[in-house]
Design a protein around this motif. Structure first.
Motif, PDB file in Angstrom:
ATOM      1  N   GLY A 195     -15.187  35.540  40.323  1.00  0.00           N
ATOM      2  CA  GLY A 195     -14.487  34.267  40.291  1.00  0.00           C
ATOM      3  C   GLY A 195     -15.228  33.308  39.393  1.00  0.00           C
ATOM      4  O   GLY A 195     -16.445  33.404  39.227  1.00  0.00           O
ATOM      5  N   SER A 196     -14.500  32.373  38.796  1.00  0.00           N
ATOM      6  CA  SER A 196     -15.182  31.365  37.992  1.00  0.00           C
ATOM      7  C   SER A 196     -15.900  30.351  38.882  1.00  0.00           C
ATOM      8  O   SER A 196     -16.762  29.611  38.404  1.00  0.00           O
ATOM      9  N   GLU A 197     -15.552  30.328  40.174  1.00  0.00           N
ATOM     10  CA  GLU A 197     -16.282  29.523  41.151  1.00  0.00           C
ATOM     11  C   GLU A 197     -16.292  30.276  42.477  1.00  0.00           C
ATOM     12  O   GLU A 197     -15.388  31.074  42.767  1.00  0.00           O
ATOM     13  N   TYR A 198     -17.281  29.973  43.308  1.00  0.00           N
ATOM     14  CA  TYR A 198     -17.415  30.674  44.586  1.00  0.00           C
ATOM     15  C   TYR A 198     -16.223  30.431  45.506  1.00  0.00           C
ATOM     16  O   TYR A 198     -15.842  31.309  46.284  1.00  0.00           O
ATOM     17  N   ARG A 199     -15.586  29.269  45.393  1.00  0.00           N
ATOM     18  CA  ARG A 199     -14.475  28.969  46.300  1.00  0.00           C
ATOM     19  C   ARG A 199     -13.324  29.967  46.141  1.00  0.00           C
ATOM     20  O   ARG A 199     -12.504  30.118  47.039  1.00  0.00           O
ATOM     21  N   ALA A 200     -13.236  30.632  44.991  1.00  0.00           N
ATOM     22  CA  ALA A 200     -12.198  31.650  44.810  1.00  0.00           C
ATOM     23  C   ALA A 200     -12.446  32.873  45.690  1.00  0.00           C
ATOM     24  O   ALA A 200     -11.532  33.659  45.938  1.00  0.00           O
ATOM     25  N   LEU A 201     -13.671  33.036  46.171  1.00  0.00           N
ATOM     26  CA  LEU A 201     -14.050  34.239  46.907  1.00  0.00           C
ATOM     27  C   LEU A 201     -14.126  34.039  48.420  1.00  0.00           C
ATOM     28  O   LEU A 201     -14.251  35.019  49.161  1.00  0.00           O
ATOM     29  N   VAL A 202     -14.048  32.798  48.880  1.00  0.00           N
ATOM     30  CA  VAL A 202     -14.414  32.513  50.271  1.00  0.00           C
ATOM     31  C   VAL A 202     -13.484  33.154  51.303  1.00  0.00           C
ATOM     32  O   VAL A 202     -13.881  33.360  52.446  1.00  0.00           O
ATOM     33  N   ASN A 203     -12.247  33.484  50.923  1.00  0.00           N
ATOM     34  CA  ASN A 203     -11.322  34.087  51.887  1.00  0.00           C
ATOM     35  C   ASN A 203     -11.313  35.609  51.857  1.00  0.00           C
ATOM     36  O   ASN A 203     -10.557  36.242  52.596  1.00  0.00           O
ATOM     37  N   LEU A 204     -12.154  36.209  51.028  1.00  0.00           N
ATOM     38  CA  LEU A 204     -12.199  37.662  50.965  1.00  0.00           C
ATOM     39  C   LEU A 204     -12.824  38.225  52.245  1.00  0.00           C
ATOM     40  O   LEU A 204     -13.742  37.630  52.813  1.00  0.00           O
ATOM     41  N   PRO A 205     -12.352  39.378  52.707  1.00  0.00           N
ATOM     42  CA  PRO A 205     -12.890  39.945  53.947  1.00  0.00           C
ATOM     43  C   PRO A 205     -14.366  40.320  53.792  1.00  0.00           C
ATOM     44  O   PRO A 205     -14.765  40.900  52.787  1.00  0.00           O
ATOM     45  N   GLY A 206     -15.166  39.924  54.775  1.00  0.00           N
ATOM     46  CA  GLY A 206     -16.585  40.284  54.772  1.00  0.00           C
ATOM     47  C   GLY A 206     -17.413  39.563  53.741  1.00  0.00           C
ATOM     48  O   GLY A 206     -18.537  39.981  53.444  1.00  0.00           O
ATOM     49  N   ILE A 207     -16.907  38.452  53.195  1.00  0.00           N
ATOM     50  CA  ILE A 207     -17.644  37.754  52.144  1.00  0.00           C
ATOM     51  C   ILE A 207     -18.981  37.231  52.665  1.00  0.00           C
ATOM     52  O   ILE A 207     -19.956  37.113  51.902  1.00  0.00           O
ATOM     53  N   GLU A 208     -19.056  36.955  53.965  1.00  0.00           N
ATOM     54  CA  GLU A 208     -20.304  36.432  54.525  1.00  0.00           C
ATOM     55  C   GLU A 208     -21.437  37.456  54.453  1.00  0.00           C
ATOM     56  O   GLU A 208     -22.613  37.098  54.517  1.00  0.00           O
ATOM     57  N   ASN A 209     -21.086  38.736  54.297  1.00  0.00           N
ATOM     58  CA  ASN A 209     -22.099  39.789  54.207  1.00  0.00           C
ATOM     59  C   ASN A 209     -22.224  40.364  52.802  1.00  0.00           C
ATOM     60  O   ASN A 209     -22.932  41.351  52.594  1.00  0.00           O
ATOM     61  N   ALA A 210     -21.543  39.753  51.837  1.00  0.00           N
ATOM     62  CA  ALA A 210     -21.538  40.278  50.469  1.00  0.00           C
ATOM     63  C   ALA A 210     -22.836  39.935  49.747  1.00  0.00           C
ATOM     64  O   ALA A 210     -23.508  38.947  50.059  1.00  0.00           O
ATOM     65  N   ARG A 211     -23.168  40.770  48.773  1.00  0.00           N
ATOM     66  CA  ARG A 211     -24.210  40.399  47.822  1.00  0.00           C
ATOM     67  C   ARG A 211     -23.544  39.513  46.775  1.00  0.00           C
ATOM     68  O   ARG A 211     -22.623  39.939  46.090  1.00  0.00           O
ATOM     69  N   VAL A 212     -23.987  38.277  46.675  1.00  0.00           N
ATOM     70  CA  VAL A 212     -23.374  37.302  45.776  1.00  0.00           C
ATOM     71  C   VAL A 212     -24.396  36.907  44.719  1.00  0.00           C
ATOM     72  O   VAL A 212     -25.548  36.608  45.042  1.00  0.00           O
ATOM     73  N   TRP A 213     -23.975  36.923  43.438  1.00  0.00           N
ATOM     74  CA  TRP A 213     -24.897  36.572  42.381  1.00  0.00           C
ATOM     75  C   TRP A 213     -24.155  36.023  41.177  1.00  0.00           C
ATOM     76  O   TRP A 213     -22.941  36.174  41.059  1.00  0.00           O
ATOM     77  N   GLU A 214     -24.909  35.390  40.284  1.00  0.00           N
ATOM     78  CA  GLU A 214     -24.355  34.876  39.038  1.00  0.00           C
ATOM     79  C   GLU A 214     -24.655  35.877  37.929  1.00  0.00           C
ATOM     80  O   GLU A 214     -25.813  36.255  37.722  1.00  0.00           O
ATOM     81  N   PRO A 215     -23.612  36.354  37.214  1.00  0.00           N
ATOM     82  CA  PRO A 215     -23.858  37.317  36.142  1.00  0.00           C
ATOM     83  C   PRO A 215     -24.820  36.759  35.090  1.00  0.00           C
ATOM     84  O   PRO A 215     -24.748  35.583  34.726  1.00  0.00           O
ATOM     85  N   GLU A 216     -25.712  37.595  34.609  1.00  0.00           N
ATOM     86  CA  GLU A 216     -26.680  37.180  33.606  1.00  0.00           C
ATOM     87  C   GLU A 216     -26.002  36.936  32.257  1.00  0.00           C
ATOM     88  O   GLU A 216     -24.990  37.563  31.932  1.00  0.00           O
ATOM     89  N   PRO A 217     -26.545  36.034  31.446  1.00  0.00           N
ATOM     90  CA  PRO A 217     -26.001  35.830  30.099  1.00  0.00           C
ATOM     91  C   PRO A 217     -26.130  37.096  29.250  1.00  0.00           C
ATOM     92  O   PRO A 217     -27.070  37.884  29.429  1.00  0.00           O
ATOM     93  N   ALA A 218     -25.177  37.293  28.341  1.00  0.00           N
ATOM     94  CA  ALA A 218     -25.226  38.380  27.356  1.00  0.00           C
ATOM     95  C   ALA A 218     -25.487  39.741  28.005  1.00  0.00           C
ATOM     96  O   ALA A 218     -26.185  40.586  27.445  1.00  0.00           O
TER      97      ALA A 218
END
Length: 292
Positions: free
Chosen positions: A258-281
């Protein structure tokens, strides 16, 4: 989807993600859903400003032209499935339905896009009821071109391939001329369609998606985050500065962007997901076939 039991929920989950981002893109929305056709079948998604006329008896006229096909109409779009080649269908359309646009072709992709709020576009095409292996969606605020169906994302310029883009390219006019010289003519003025065609051209030269995205880091100027769908998965790359927001989430069941985290908040099990920001290049790619 890494967990195939979630595949029937793909359209519903993507719809929630798109609607959550409405204030970032109230002008138009689009979605590419990947669900494979039977072996040997070709799938084309068609778009028309006059669907009542253009899609009326389309199946019958195709049959008269020697093209057996099923035609499923969804509002201003229709999905055509056939044993014929995409080139043969395009030739028929050029003669008999010149106003009809082909938004996507391949074995798996269905690509729907229209102007309007994401919630209205989702409802118009019945996206919530669509299942599939993976999908790519986008909501747009038109800053680089007019608010039109043609200018909406995703853009598809190759079989089972689509691209959505957050950012702006500074050298897209030069790239457009280069692509035109190679025989690739684009329909819109959107710089994102240029990026999609660039990747298609690079892959036609024998590169895989990862190699094509790495080439984009050298050849495309500007700031961008690309999400690119293919028949087997999707890839992500950000420019070397990475000034546009981006977030990833992965669980045992799915990978999401998602371009922002709020796009992901309703996904199932998101509270247990590994969440990160993709590295540049850095190119990321997920393949649903390997995940299975």
């Amino acid at each position: 989807m890494k967990d195939r039991t979630l595949e029937p929920r793909l359209g519903d989950m993507l719809s929630d993600m798109l609607i959550a981002m409405t204030d970032r893109g109230p002008d138009s929305a689009g979605i590419a859903i990947y669900r494979p056709s039977p072996e040997g079948k070709t799938k084309l998604t068609l778009q028309s400003a006059s669907p009542e006329t253009d899609f009326a008896d389309l199946r019958g006229e195709l049959l008269e032209a020697g093209i057996a096909a099923s035609v499923t109409v969804r509002s201003t779009h229709a999905v055509l499935e056939t044993d014929a080649t995409a080139e043969k269908v395009r030739a028929f359309l050029a003669t008999h339905r010149p106003a009809v646009r082909v938004t996507g072709t391949g074995r798996s992709i269905e690509l729907y896009k229209e102007t309007g709020l994401p919630k209205d576009v989702v409802e118009r095409f019945g996206v919530r009821g669509m299942g599939g292996t993976h999908g790519v969606g986008h909501t747009r605020m038109a800053t680089e071109s007019a608010v039109t169906t043609l200018g909406a994302h995703p853009f598809s310029t190759g079989a089972d391939q689509c691209l959505v883009h957050n950012g702006s390219l500074s050298n897209h006019s030069n790239l457009r001329r280069t692509l035109a010289h190679e025989g690739i003519n684009l329909e819109s003025q959107n710089d994102s369609e240029v990026a999609a065609a660039y990747l298609t051209a690079e892959m036609a030269r024998g590169k895989d998606l990862g190699e094509a995205l790495n080439s984009a880091l050298d050849d495309l100027d500007g700031f961008f985050t690309f999400v690119v769908g293919t028949q087997s998965g999707f890839g992500v790359v950000r420019d070397p500065i990475a000034c546009k927001p981006a977030v990833m989430a992965e669980t045992d069941q799915y990978v999401a962007f998602g371009s922002e985290y709020r796009a992901l908040v309703n996904l199932p099990g998101i509270e247990n997901a590994r969440v990160w920001e993709p590295e540049p290049a850095t190119v990321y790619f997920w393949d649903h076939e390997k995940a299975a």
